[in-house]
Write a protein that holds these residues in place. Sequence first.
Motif, mmCIF file in Angstrom:
data_model
loop_
_atom_site.group_PDB
_atom_site.id
_atom_site.type_symbol
_atom_site.label_atom_id
_atom_site.label_comp_id
_atom_site.label_asym_id
_atom_site.label_seq_id
_atom_site.Cartn_x
_atom_site.Cartn_y
_atom_site.Cartn_z
ATOM 1 N N LEU A 17 -10.104 -56.931 -33.648
ATOM 2 C CA LEU A 17 -8.886 -56.335 -32.481
ATOM 3 C C LEU A 17 -8.494 -55.053 -33.084
ATOM 4 C CD1 LEU A 17 -6.915 -59.526 -31.753
ATOM 5 C CD2 LEU A 17 -8.375 -58.485 -30.303
ATOM 6 N N GLN A 18 -8.509 -54.761 -34.429
ATOM 7 C CA GLN A 18 -8.005 -53.397 -34.938
ATOM 8 C C GLN A 18 -9.140 -52.245 -34.341
ATOM 9 O OE1 GLN A 18 -7.663 -54.304 -38.939
ATOM 10 N NE2 GLN A 18 -5.747 -55.401 -38.854
ATOM 11 N N ASN A 19 -10.449 -52.770 -34.593
ATOM 12 C CA ASN A 19 -11.353 -51.763 -34.307
ATOM 13 C C ASN A 19 -11.543 -51.655 -32.790
ATOM 14 O OD1 ASN A 19 -12.442 -51.420 -36.929
ATOM 15 N ND2 ASN A 19 -13.672 -53.376 -36.646
ATOM 16 N N LEU A 20 -11.175 -52.771 -31.621
ATOM 17 C CA LEU A 20 -11.124 -52.462 -30.620
ATOM 18 C C LEU A 20 -9.868 -51.375 -30.148
ATOM 19 C CD1 LEU A 20 -11.692 -56.355 -28.993
ATOM 20 C CD2 LEU A 20 -13.211 -54.035 -29.028
ATOM 21 N N MET A 21 -8.661 -51.578 -30.859
ATOM 22 C CA MET A 21 -7.700 -50.968 -30.474
ATOM 23 C C MET A 21 -7.962 -49.421 -30.849
ATOM 24 S SD MET A 21 -4.542 -53.017 -31.922
ATOM 25 C CE MET A 21 -3.958 -54.349 -31.127
ATOM 26 N N ILE A 22 -8.684 -49.096 -31.937
ATOM 27 C CA ILE A 22 -8.926 -47.752 -32.377
ATOM 28 C C ILE A 22 -9.975 -47.128 -31.327
ATOM 29 C CG2 ILE A 22 -9.832 -46.337 -34.073
ATOM 30 C CD1 ILE A 22 -8.369 -48.269 -36.132
ATOM 31 N N HIS A 23 -11.034 -47.760 -31.324
ATOM 32 C CA HIS A 23 -12.090 -47.551 -30.564
ATOM 33 C C HIS A 23 -11.722 -47.122 -29.006
ATOM 34 C CE1 HIS A 23 -14.915 -48.812 -34.121
ATOM 35 N NE2 HIS A 23 -14.328 -47.520 -34.157
ATOM 36 N N ASN A 24 -10.980 -47.714 -28.379
ATOM 37 C CA ASN A 24 -10.546 -47.798 -27.113
ATOM 38 C C ASN A 24 -9.434 -47.291 -26.685
ATOM 39 O OD1 ASN A 24 -12.826 -49.606 -25.448
ATOM 40 N ND2 ASN A 24 -12.464 -50.537 -27.407
ATOM 41 N N GLY A 25 -8.810 -46.417 -27.544
ATOM 42 C CA GLY A 25 -7.588 -45.529 -27.312
ATOM 43 C C GLY A 25 -6.281 -46.055 -27.322
ATOM 44 N N PHE A 26 -6.389 -47.290 -27.996
ATOM 45 C CA PHE A 26 -4.682 -47.988 -28.245
ATOM 46 C C PHE A 26 -4.011 -47.572 -29.428
ATOM 47 C CE2 PHE A 26 -7.298 -50.525 -25.234
ATOM 48 C CZ PHE A 26 -6.168 -51.159 -24.621
ATOM 49 N N ASP A 27 -4.787 -46.574 -30.423
ATOM 50 C CA ASP A 27 -3.928 -46.263 -31.510
ATOM 51 C C ASP A 27 -4.430 -44.721 -31.748
ATOM 52 O OD1 ASP A 27 -2.583 -45.867 -33.909
ATOM 53 O OD2 ASP A 27 -3.378 -47.663 -34.603
ATOM 54 N N PRO A 28 -3.611 -43.868 -31.568
ATOM 55 C CA PRO A 28 -2.278 -43.878 -30.841
ATOM 56 C C PRO A 28 -2.079 -44.220 -29.432
ATOM 57 C CG PRO A 28 -2.675 -41.529 -31.158
ATOM 58 C CD PRO A 28 -4.045 -42.382 -31.749
ATOM 59 N N LEU A 29 -0.921 -44.807 -29.247
ATOM 60 C CA LEU A 29 -0.620 -45.280 -27.999
ATOM 61 C C LEU A 29 0.359 -44.744 -27.092
ATOM 62 C CD1 LEU A 29 -1.446 -48.021 -26.301
ATOM 63 C CD2 LEU A 29 0.665 -49.016 -27.470
ATOM 64 N N GLU A 30 -0.023 -44.107 -26.056
ATOM 65 C CA GLU A 30 1.166 -43.537 -25.155
ATOM 66 C C GLU A 30 2.120 -44.571 -24.538
ATOM 67 O OE1 GLU A 30 0.671 -40.218 -21.285
ATOM 68 O OE2 GLU A 30 -0.805 -41.999 -21.672
ATOM 69 N N MET A 31 3.348 -44.151 -24.888
ATOM 70 C CA MET A 31 4.712 -44.524 -24.602
ATOM 71 C C MET A 31 5.210 -44.474 -23.156
ATOM 72 S SD MET A 31 5.134 -47.078 -27.066
ATOM 73 C CE MET A 31 7.005 -47.399 -27.034
ATOM 74 N N PRO A 32 6.027 -45.028 -22.573
ATOM 75 C CA PRO A 32 6.398 -44.775 -21.282
ATOM 76 C C PRO A 32 7.709 -43.852 -21.698
ATOM 77 C CG PRO A 32 7.245 -46.825 -21.977
ATOM 78 C CD PRO A 32 6.183 -46.510 -22.782
ATOM 79 N N ASP A 33 7.971 -42.890 -20.449
ATOM 80 C CA ASP A 33 9.167 -42.134 -20.568
ATOM 81 C C ASP A 33 10.575 -43.272 -20.248
ATOM 82 O OD1 ASP A 33 7.626 -39.997 -20.686
ATOM 83 O OD2 ASP A 33 7.798 -39.327 -18.761
ATOM 84 N N LEU A 34 11.679 -42.817 -20.895
ATOM 85 C CA LEU A 34 12.981 -43.587 -20.928
ATOM 86 C C LEU A 34 13.912 -42.652 -20.631
ATOM 87 C CD1 LEU A 34 12.395 -45.321 -24.446
ATOM 88 C CD2 LEU A 34 11.445 -46.181 -22.390
ATOM 89 N N HIS A 35 14.763 -43.434 -19.839
ATOM 90 C CA HIS A 35 16.200 -42.257 -19.402
ATOM 91 C C HIS A 35 17.232 -43.744 -19.404
ATOM 92 C CE1 HIS A 35 19.113 -40.127 -16.994
ATOM 93 N NE2 HIS A 35 19.259 -41.298 -16.468
ATOM 94 N N THR A 36 18.359 -43.012 -19.861
ATOM 95 C CA THR A 36 19.592 -43.787 -19.779
ATOM 96 C C THR A 36 20.788 -43.232 -19.961
ATOM 97 O OG1 THR A 36 20.612 -45.932 -20.850
ATOM 98 C CG2 THR A 36 19.872 -44.157 -22.421
ATOM 99 N N GLY A 37 21.719 -43.600 -19.527
ATOM 100 C CA GLY A 37 23.107 -43.109 -19.576
ATOM 101 C C GLY A 37 24.038 -43.770 -20.299
ATOM 102 N N PHE A 38 24.964 -43.223 -20.795
ATOM 103 C CA PHE A 38 25.979 -43.950 -22.030
ATOM 104 C C PHE A 38 27.336 -43.261 -21.841
ATOM 105 C CE2 PHE A 38 23.798 -40.412 -24.129
ATOM 106 C CZ PHE A 38 24.669 -39.740 -24.533
ATOM 107 N N ASN A 39 28.180 -43.913 -22.227
ATOM 108 C CA ASN A 39 29.615 -43.438 -22.619
ATOM 109 C C ASN A 39 29.965 -43.897 -23.854
ATOM 110 O OD1 ASN A 39 31.554 -45.900 -22.271
ATOM 111 N ND2 ASN A 39 30.186 -45.774 -20.254
ATOM 112 N N TYR A 40 30.801 -42.895 -24.536
ATOM 113 C CA TYR A 40 31.449 -43.011 -25.878
ATOM 114 C C TYR A 40 32.717 -42.597 -26.013
ATOM 115 C CZ TYR A 40 31.518 -41.309 -30.839
ATOM 116 O OH TYR A 40 31.693 -41.293 -32.102
ATOM 117 N N THR A 41 33.570 -43.556 -26.478
ATOM 118 C CA THR A 41 34.928 -43.344 -26.509
ATOM 119 C C THR A 41 35.566 -43.372 -28.098
ATOM 120 O OG1 THR A 41 35.360 -44.847 -24.539
ATOM 121 C CG2 THR A 41 37.300 -44.528 -26.001
ATOM 122 N N LEU A 42 35.930 -41.891 -28.076
ATOM 123 C CA LEU A 42 36.666 -41.591 -29.462
ATOM 124 C C LEU A 42 37.781 -40.702 -29.155
ATOM 125 C CD1 LEU A 42 36.593 -42.111 -32.451
ATOM 126 C CD2 LEU A 42 35.111 -40.082 -32.850
#
Length: 288
Positions: free
Chosen positions: A87-112
């Motif tokens: 499985l390690q070999n399959l990941m490396i040879h088929n482009g799973f390592d490194p692996l592209e990640m999704p873009d992330l967006h979030t909102g937040f609020n911080y009270t101080l």
Amino acid sequence: MKFLIVTLCMIATICAYHIKKNEHNLKIGKVEYTRIPVKYSFGKLDKSSIIPTEELLKRFAHKMDASPQAGTQAVLNDYADKIFTNLQNLMIHNGFDPLEMPDLHTGFNYTLIITYYGDLDLTNGWLSDISTMHRGGDVLVEYSSNTRNLEITVPITFNDMMFTYDYAATIMGLGPKGGIDGKITDINIEAKLGFNTETFEATLEEFYITHTGTIHVEFNGNDLIDWLLNLLTDVATVILKEAILLVVEGIVRDGLNTAVDAINDAINGFLNPTTPIPSTTVATFMFK
């Protein structure tokens, strides 16, 4: 005037941070995933490389034949290591390592003292070293003569996995941008596979993360003041850990399903469907 107000708020926050840093309240909104890669599935990969050899199947059969009573447990570490290596070999040879990640967006609020609202976008993410997935302990096989089922418990762990992202934040008119480097350690997973000795079929029955690991995040490319750095680190740590665990779970689950399909293919190849299968022991259901 707006600049003056924001500046005063920043000064108040900086002063208060060292006094009341444990009294703040950070709330993170729903995380939105975009640009989700579609190459996480093992479905189109060649499964022949992880089909168990006849020698390994015979060794398994011999172990179970020696102690066929209910509750028998056999350690199949050698075979599990073979599965993980392939499985390690399959990941490396088929482009799973490194692996592209999704873009992330979030909102937040911080009270101080006052409440600050902001947004954080993480883009161009990559996760590396996911192919370090390996056996995290003994693989146990338990056989029940009552149900004629095998239950295989597979502990899985990873070495340190590294990740990178670009970030862009907007907080009270400030818009810092830069990069993120980090790593996540000690992710542990347990999978339970079953084998029905009546239908001669293997299945992935249970899969769960037993330890979510520890994540470390570093911001670079922009000199951030302490309170802002800590705020962004808190937000990024939460959403990145969630995203990484989702990706890791998907990859490992697909990999195990691929292994299960390969095992079924191997068993179908070794068994002659037209020949009656003796039912005296676990060993004889694999070999005549």
